[in-house]
Design an enzyme around this catalytic site. Sequence first.
Site, PDB file in Angstrom:
ATOM      1  N   SER A  15      27.088  33.760  23.755  1.00 24.96           N
ATOM      2  CA  SER A  15      27.020  33.325  22.249  1.00 24.96           C
ATOM      3  C   SER A  15      25.597  33.758  21.621  1.00 24.96           C
ATOM      4  O   SER A  15      25.071  32.799  20.778  1.00 24.96           O
ATOM      5  CB  SER A  15      26.971  31.545  22.661  1.00 24.96           C
ATOM      6  N   ILE A  19      31.700  35.509  17.874  1.00 24.25           N
ATOM      7  CA  ILE A  19      32.483  34.144  17.910  1.00 24.25           C
ATOM      8  C   ILE A  19      31.412  32.951  18.686  1.00 24.25           C
ATOM      9  O   ILE A  19      31.230  31.913  18.268  1.00 24.25           O
ATOM     10  CB  ILE A  19      33.468  34.241  18.411  1.00 24.25           C
ATOM     11  N   GLY A  20      30.821  33.368  19.844  1.00 26.73           N
ATOM     12  CA  GLY A  20      30.001  32.678  20.547  1.00 26.73           C
ATOM     13  C   GLY A  20      28.937  31.918  19.921  1.00 26.73           C
ATOM     14  O   GLY A  20      28.629  30.765  19.782  1.00 26.73           O
ATOM     15  N   TYR A 154      43.008  43.988  28.655  1.00 27.79           N
ATOM     16  CA  TYR A 154      42.178  43.089  27.879  1.00 27.79           C
ATOM     17  C   TYR A 154      43.378  41.867  27.752  1.00 27.79           C
ATOM     18  O   TYR A 154      42.911  40.782  27.862  1.00 27.79           O
ATOM     19  CB  TYR A 154      42.033  43.657  26.529  1.00 27.79           C
TER      20      TYR A 154
END
Length: 264
Positions: A15, A19-20, A154
């Site tokens: 983060s 996004i985190g 992935y």
Amino acid sequence: MDLKLAGKSALVTGSTAGIGLGIARALAREGAHVYVNGRTQQRVNAAVAAIRSEFAGAQVEGIAADFSGAAGAGAVIAKLPQVDVLVNNVGIFEVKPFAEIPDEDWLRFFEVNVMSGVRLSRHYLSGMLKKNWGRIIFISSESAVQIPVEMVHYGMTKTAQVAVARGIAETVAGTGVTVNSILVGPTDSEGVGVFVESLARQQNKTKEQVEKEFFEQARPSSLLKRFITVDEVAAMTAYIAGESSLATNGAALRVDGGVVKAIL
């Protein structure tokens, strides 16, 4: 809407950016005591400072840990024995043809993207059940449903996350604990930004041109026709972390820009 996260502790892995970081910011805004995580102390300190500067009085701390092995989860657990909200966001990706992906890459991706969440969830779940309140959220991807031909390894890990989340959810039936996954579509995160800029330089194009062509050729099913913002992903995550989301459990929630062509 008051998500009633004030006083709750929340750990968001991976983060320090993208996004985190967006999720950490959103939870801090709601009054949660947020723990950000990154591989280096320098990046962790920068993320903590950024959130504190944006939200006066924000309760935010940092834990440096690398999830490329079991030691990373152990280090986090040692410093933070219990949490109310666990967001398993840390992950890696790369573009590589299937025939060129060696065993080492398959194992490396599974270790970071899947086992990090397995290890942390396994530890924190018991504390959540004792309190009869908790949220475990796996940040997965639309690639879990539509495996991308350019990075099969992935996609495999993203599907695994959804399976793990649903499986754990089955074990908490009838409690105040929920376990969900979020299927994120192509997002303007740090990693994607670097990838797009690299392509733009290689092809002598602007970032806008590369983005337009990406949605025309690689993700033509997108209804949004642009990269999702990290704040759009964070908004869904914060809601699922909140008090009012108890009826949502064992779900794979789409924040994919309509990329997945399905009504369910």
